[in-house]
Design an enzyme around this catalytic site. Structure first.
Site, PDB file in Angstrom:
ATOM      1  N   CYS A   2       0.789  -1.315  -0.025  1.00 50.37           N
ATOM      2  CA  CYS A   2      -0.108   0.012  -0.165  1.00 50.37           C
ATOM      3  C   CYS A   2       0.756   1.253  -0.002  1.00 50.37           C
ATOM      4  O   CYS A   2       1.995   1.111   0.399  1.00 50.37           O
ATOM      5  CB  CYS A   2      -0.845   0.045   1.361  1.00 50.37           C
ATOM      6  SG  CYS A   2      -1.930  -1.655   1.482  1.00 50.37           S
ATOM      7  N   ARG A  27       1.197   1.837  -6.012  1.00 45.88           N
ATOM      8  CA  ARG A  27       1.250   1.105  -4.886  1.00 45.88           C
ATOM      9  C   ARG A  27       0.180   0.292  -4.605  1.00 45.88           C
ATOM     10  O   ARG A  27       0.199  -0.778  -3.643  1.00 45.88           O
ATOM     11  CB  ARG A  27       1.864   1.675  -3.570  1.00 45.88           C
ATOM     12  CG  ARG A  27       3.241   2.528  -4.113  1.00 45.88           C
ATOM     13  CD  ARG A  27       3.722   2.850  -2.592  1.00 45.88           C
ATOM     14  NE  ARG A  27       3.898   1.809  -1.625  1.00 45.88           N
ATOM     15  CZ  ARG A  27       5.249   1.398  -1.386  1.00 45.88           C
ATOM     16  NH1 ARG A  27       6.206   1.618  -2.200  1.00 45.88           N
ATOM     17  NH2 ARG A  27       5.415   0.422  -0.513  1.00 45.88           N
ATOM     18  N   TRP A  74      -3.598  -1.737  -1.417  1.00 49.77           N
ATOM     19  CA  TRP A  74      -3.639  -2.906  -2.334  1.00 49.77           C
ATOM     20  C   TRP A  74      -4.049  -3.958  -1.345  1.00 49.77           C
ATOM     21  O   TRP A  74      -3.285  -4.100  -0.167  1.00 49.77           O
ATOM     22  CB  TRP A  74      -2.425  -3.021  -2.756  1.00 49.77           C
ATOM     23  CG  TRP A  74      -2.017  -4.544  -3.773  1.00 49.77           C
ATOM     24  CD1 TRP A  74      -2.214  -4.482  -4.939  1.00 49.77           C
ATOM     25  CD2 TRP A  74      -1.717  -5.745  -2.922  1.00 49.77           C
ATOM     26  NE1 TRP A  74      -2.184  -5.890  -5.381  1.00 49.77           N
ATOM     27  CE2 TRP A  74      -1.572  -6.512  -4.109  1.00 49.77           C
ATOM     28  CE3 TRP A  74      -1.527  -6.294  -1.954  1.00 49.77           C
ATOM     29  CZ2 TRP A  74      -1.394  -7.929  -4.248  1.00 49.77           C
ATOM     30  CZ3 TRP A  74      -1.257  -7.744  -1.783  1.00 49.77           C
ATOM     31  CH2 TRP A  74      -1.068  -8.547  -3.080  1.00 49.77           C
ATOM     32  N   ASN A 100       1.022   0.303   6.392  1.00 44.11           N
ATOM     33  CA  ASN A 100       1.267  -0.594   5.110  1.00 44.11           C
ATOM     34  C   ASN A 100       2.002  -1.790   5.629  1.00 44.11           C
ATOM     35  O   ASN A 100       3.047  -1.767   6.564  1.00 44.11           O
ATOM     36  CB  ASN A 100       2.261   0.310   4.176  1.00 44.11           C
ATOM     37  CG  ASN A 100       2.627  -1.031   3.127  1.00 44.11           C
ATOM     38  OD1 ASN A 100       2.203  -1.782   2.738  1.00 44.11           O
ATOM     39  ND2 ASN A 100       4.181  -0.454   2.856  1.00 44.11           N
ATOM     40  N   GLY A 101       1.538  -2.894   5.369  1.00 48.02           N
ATOM     41  CA  GLY A 101       2.168  -4.220   5.913  1.00 48.02           C
ATOM     42  C   GLY A 101       1.273  -5.392   6.278  1.00 48.02           C
ATOM     43  O   GLY A 101       0.295  -5.230   5.939  1.00 48.02           O
ATOM     44  N   GLU A 468      10.566 -11.697 -20.713  1.00 52.35           N
ATOM     45  CA  GLU A 468       9.882 -10.623 -20.406  1.00 52.35           C
ATOM     46  C   GLU A 468       8.663  -9.903 -21.005  1.00 52.35           C
ATOM     47  O   GLU A 468       8.109  -9.078 -20.647  1.00 52.35           O
ATOM     48  CB  GLU A 468      11.181  -9.446 -20.315  1.00 52.35           C
ATOM     49  CG  GLU A 468      11.111  -8.113 -19.835  1.00 52.35           C
ATOM     50  CD  GLU A 468      10.549  -7.855 -18.617  1.00 52.35           C
ATOM     51  OE1 GLU A 468      10.021  -6.726 -18.528  1.00 52.35           O
ATOM     52  OE2 GLU A 468      10.556  -8.757 -17.738  1.00 52.35           O
ATOM     53  N   LYS A 472       5.308  -8.572 -19.586  1.00 49.63           N
ATOM     54  CA  LYS A 472       4.576  -7.203 -20.001  1.00 49.63           C
ATOM     55  C   LYS A 472       3.294  -7.610 -20.423  1.00 49.63           C
ATOM     56  O   LYS A 472       2.161  -6.900 -20.209  1.00 49.63           O
ATOM     57  CB  LYS A 472       5.399  -6.609 -20.929  1.00 49.63           C
ATOM     58  CG  LYS A 472       6.571  -5.936 -20.336  1.00 49.63           C
ATOM     59  CD  LYS A 472       6.382  -4.917 -19.224  1.00 49.63           C
ATOM     60  CE  LYS A 472       7.307  -5.086 -18.198  1.00 49.63           C
ATOM     61  NZ  LYS A 472       7.763  -5.849 -17.433  1.00 49.63           N
ATOM     62  N   GLU A 475       0.896  -8.909 -17.672  1.00 48.46           N
ATOM     63  CA  GLU A 475       0.769  -7.680 -16.614  1.00 48.46           C
ATOM     64  C   GLU A 475      -0.582  -6.606 -17.134  1.00 48.46           C
ATOM     65  O   GLU A 475      -1.192  -6.426 -16.373  1.00 48.46           O
ATOM     66  CB  GLU A 475       1.868  -7.077 -16.237  1.00 48.46           C
ATOM     67  CG  GLU A 475       2.923  -7.690 -15.437  1.00 48.46           C
ATOM     68  CD  GLU A 475       4.318  -7.011 -15.517  1.00 48.46           C
ATOM     69  OE1 GLU A 475       4.588  -6.637 -14.112  1.00 48.46           O
ATOM     70  OE2 GLU A 475       4.805  -6.242 -16.450  1.00 48.46           O
ATOM     71  N   HIS A 491       8.105 -29.708 -27.513  1.00 55.22           N
ATOM     72  CA  HIS A 491       8.111 -30.674 -26.292  1.00 55.22           C
ATOM     73  C   HIS A 491       6.653 -30.235 -25.414  1.00 55.22           C
ATOM     74  O   HIS A 491       6.840 -30.577 -24.402  1.00 55.22           O
ATOM     75  CB  HIS A 491       9.428 -30.466 -25.459  1.00 55.22           C
ATOM     76  CG  HIS A 491      10.677 -30.962 -26.088  1.00 55.22           C
ATOM     77  ND1 HIS A 491      10.940 -32.162 -26.108  1.00 55.22           N
ATOM     78  CD2 HIS A 491      11.797 -30.328 -26.436  1.00 55.22           C
ATOM     79  CE1 HIS A 491      11.847 -32.343 -26.898  1.00 55.22           C
ATOM     80  NE2 HIS A 491      12.501 -31.288 -27.053  1.00 55.22           N
ATOM     81  N   LYS A 581       3.203  -1.882  -7.468  1.00 57.78           N
ATOM     82  CA  LYS A 581       4.623  -1.517  -7.886  1.00 57.78           C
ATOM     83  C   LYS A 581       5.664  -2.358  -7.090  1.00 57.78           C
ATOM     84  O   LYS A 581       6.599  -2.975  -7.560  1.00 57.78           O
ATOM     85  CB  LYS A 581       4.861  -0.031  -8.110  1.00 57.78           C
ATOM     86  CG  LYS A 581       6.302   0.167  -8.658  1.00 57.78           C
ATOM     87  CD  LYS A 581       6.380  -0.064 -10.187  1.00 57.78           C
ATOM     88  CE  LYS A 581       7.473   0.524 -10.562  1.00 57.78           C
ATOM     89  NZ  LYS A 581       7.811   0.440 -12.002  1.00 57.78           N
TER      90      LYS A 581
END
Length: 586
Positions: A2, A27, A74, A100-101, A468, A472, A475, A491, A581
């Site tokens: 958060c 965040r 979040w 936050n936590g 990567e 993206k 995401e 395979h 983030k």
């Protein structure tokens, strides 16, 4: 994960806090809220949704008072509801807290408080804090003493801000999670990240674990939570400019930051070579080197591995940070562990560093000065890529790969050769971020926007690019995407290729043509990313070769593709669902 911010000073708090919330939105954006304090009352507004939507409904700026705290959530403990949004209050509605936590012992504390008559209205662990403070104040303690005792009872990592009606300051504390102070001419700030108050001041104070702070309008005092001895924390200065945190006319931060890779490369090319050569000396003296990271940073570790293999005789071992625990028996005093993180607050990376602390040398490669990672390692190297506010990392990936490639060249005393490559890379990025390329990528996005899956295939040094690029796309567009080595297609994954399935191939040489032929035979839609066109390609994205840095140049069109797919499909690429983030929880 958060975002929290507090302000106390001689300006009206609510507009400043609202501005800070907007800049902390990366965040978390499940819900948000603000609490301000006047002499005889707390004023609280909060609701579910992104900051702009909630503000349009509640009009945060009209809240009175010259001090306050704010939170962008979040969700981790408790559903996304108004009751679970912060700030949280005590029973008497005189104490407000943003947190936050994760409080790991909150079920036990909640039962204890309920037996004493405390009534909880949320499902969160965070609501424990104002009730604990209230409980200690009921026994005659003042706010400062009550907050100290409450925080001592909490198990887990946190950053927290506390205000109380009638109290002319803010209580702040951190353990394991980021919290930085801002010292402005008109007041004091505390926030999860510097961009939240950068418009107001470049003067910052980096707090340490178990710091307990009392913020007043023109000063601050820092104590150790457990013995309450005063702690000295110097006022530092940041190089970032306030202009760097705006969108600069771009619709989204992600598109702006893709374009900023030009500046990232140029700054690295012009940087002091002694830093990179110092890093190289660290590695030369090591028997073994591990590169650790998560998500995009891990993919940068993989990409760097191939540069090291090509330009030096030095072998490095890329490992997911959460997996390093399985290699502990191989780590000795002659080992170097290099940790990569954009924020410097990634929980799995910090946990990995804790496990090897004292057993080997550790190096941090990070973009945020003063972050938790910088205090856990023996040596820190800053990427200086500037603030990255979109959740999906773009320019920091380029910074990480470029920085490590320069280290690889320096190991063989070829720093100038690496610098020459960076100069050519800059010219190629200029072309790749041009309007012509953006239009070409937008054309492709419209062609494949309704697909359910995309396969991305690269051999050797372009395998990390495939991973990567897939990350993206997943995401920000929510299309299933899978990165593969070309030889692995047959395979298993080939069974998923149907007529029209988009398959993106990163081409560096002819070794991947057999895999392309296999997809073409199944009528897949072949997209080639390469310097030259090929008869196999249904759609060609021209990308000049930059030899050992192809993992960057072939990635940039994919960042643009992910962005365009997100926008075309009606999503906000800056704020992908369920993500934040800074991943500060394990």
């Amino acid at each position: 994960m958060c975002g929290i911010i507090g302000y106390v000073g001689n300006k009206k708090a609510a507009p400043i806090l609202l501005e800070g919330l907007r800049l902390l939105a990366y965040r978390g954006y499940d819900s948000c809220g603000i609490a301000t304090s006047t002499i005889d009352e707390l004023h609280v507004k909060k609701d579910v949704g992104e900051v702009e939507k909630v503000d349009a409904k509640l009009d945060f700026s009209q809240m009175p008072g010259f001090l306050g705290i704010a939170h962008s959530r979040w969700a981790s403990v408790g559903r996304v509801t108004k009751a679970n949004a912060h700030p949280h209050l005590d029973c008497k509605k005189g104490i407000a807290v943003v947190h936050n936590g994760t409080i790991t012992n909150y079920p036990k504390l909640k039962k204890m408080l309920e037996r004493k008559g405390h009534v909880f209205i949320s499902e969160t662990d965070s609501e424990i804090i104002p009730h604990l403070i209230e409980d200690f104040m009921n026994s005659g303690r003042d706010l400062k003493s009550a907050a100290v005792n409450a925080l001592k009872m909490i198990e887990g990592d946190y950053s927290v801000l506390v205000i109380m009606k009638g109290f002319d300051g803010i209580i702040a504390s951190r353990r394991g999670l980021p919290l930085v102070l801002g010292v402005a001419s008109h007041g004091m700030f505390a926030a999860s990240d510097i961009p939240a108050f950068l418009k107001h001041t470049k003067k910052v104070v980096y707090l340490q674990d178990n710091d307990f702070v009392v913020l007043k309008p023109s000063n601050f005092s820092v104590f150790n939570l457990f013995d309450m001895k005063k702690a000295r924390r110097r006022v530092d200065s940041v190089d970032w400019r306030a202009s760097e945190i705006g969108k600069k006319g771009f619709e989204h931060y992600m598109l702006k930051e893709i374009g900023e890779q030009l500046g990232v490369v140029k700054r690295l090319e012009r940087s002091d070579p002694s830093e990179i050569k110092s890093f190289a000396r660290f590695l030369k003296n090591a028997d073994e080197t591990f590169l650790v990271g998560c998500g995009t940073s891990y993919n940068a570790c993989l990409a760097a591995k191939y540069v090291f293999l090509r330009v030096s005789d030095f072998r490095i071992n890329p490992i997911l940070a959460s997996e390093l625990v399985n290699y502990l028996r191989f780590i000795t005093r002659k080992t170097v562990v290099v940790a990569l993180s954009q924020s410097g607050e990634t929980a799995d990376v910090l946990d990995a560093l804790k496990k090897v602390k004292g057993k080997c040398k550790t190096i941090g490669v990070v973009n945020v000065k003063g972050s938790s990672l910088t205090r856990q390692v023996d040596k820190t190297f800053l990427l200086n890529a500037g603030p990255e506010l979109a959740v999906a990392s773009t320019k920091v990936y380029a910074a990480q790969v470029c920085f490590l490639s320069m280290v690889a060249y320096s190991l063989e005393n070829n720093y100038n050769e690496g610098k020459k490559n960076l100069n050519y890379l800059w010219n190629v990025i200029y072309y790749l971020t041009s309007r012509t390329m953006k239009n070409r990528i937008k054309e492709l996005a419209f062609k494949i926007k309704n697909t359910s899956s995309i396969f991305l295939v690269g051999n050797d040094s372009l395998y990390p690019t495939a991973l990567e690029a897939a990350l993206k796309i997943k995401e920000v567009s929510y299309i299933h995407a899978e990165g593969l080595v070309g030889s692995e297609l047959k395979h298993g994954p080939l069974a998923l290729i149907e007529k029209g399935t988009p398959c993106i191939f990163f081409v560096e040489d002819e070794s991947i043509l057999a895999a392309i032929a296999e997809v073409k035979a199944r009528k897949g839609y072949v997209i080639g990313v390469s310097p030259k066109n090929n008869s196999f390609f249904d759609f060609w994205i021209k990308v000049p070769s930059v030899e050992n840095l192809n993992s960057i140049v072939q990635m940039i069109p994919m960042q643009l593709l992910a962005y365009e797919l997100s926008v075309i499909r009606g999503f906000n690429p800056d704020k992908p669902r369920n993500l934040a983030k800074s991943v500060t929880v394990k």
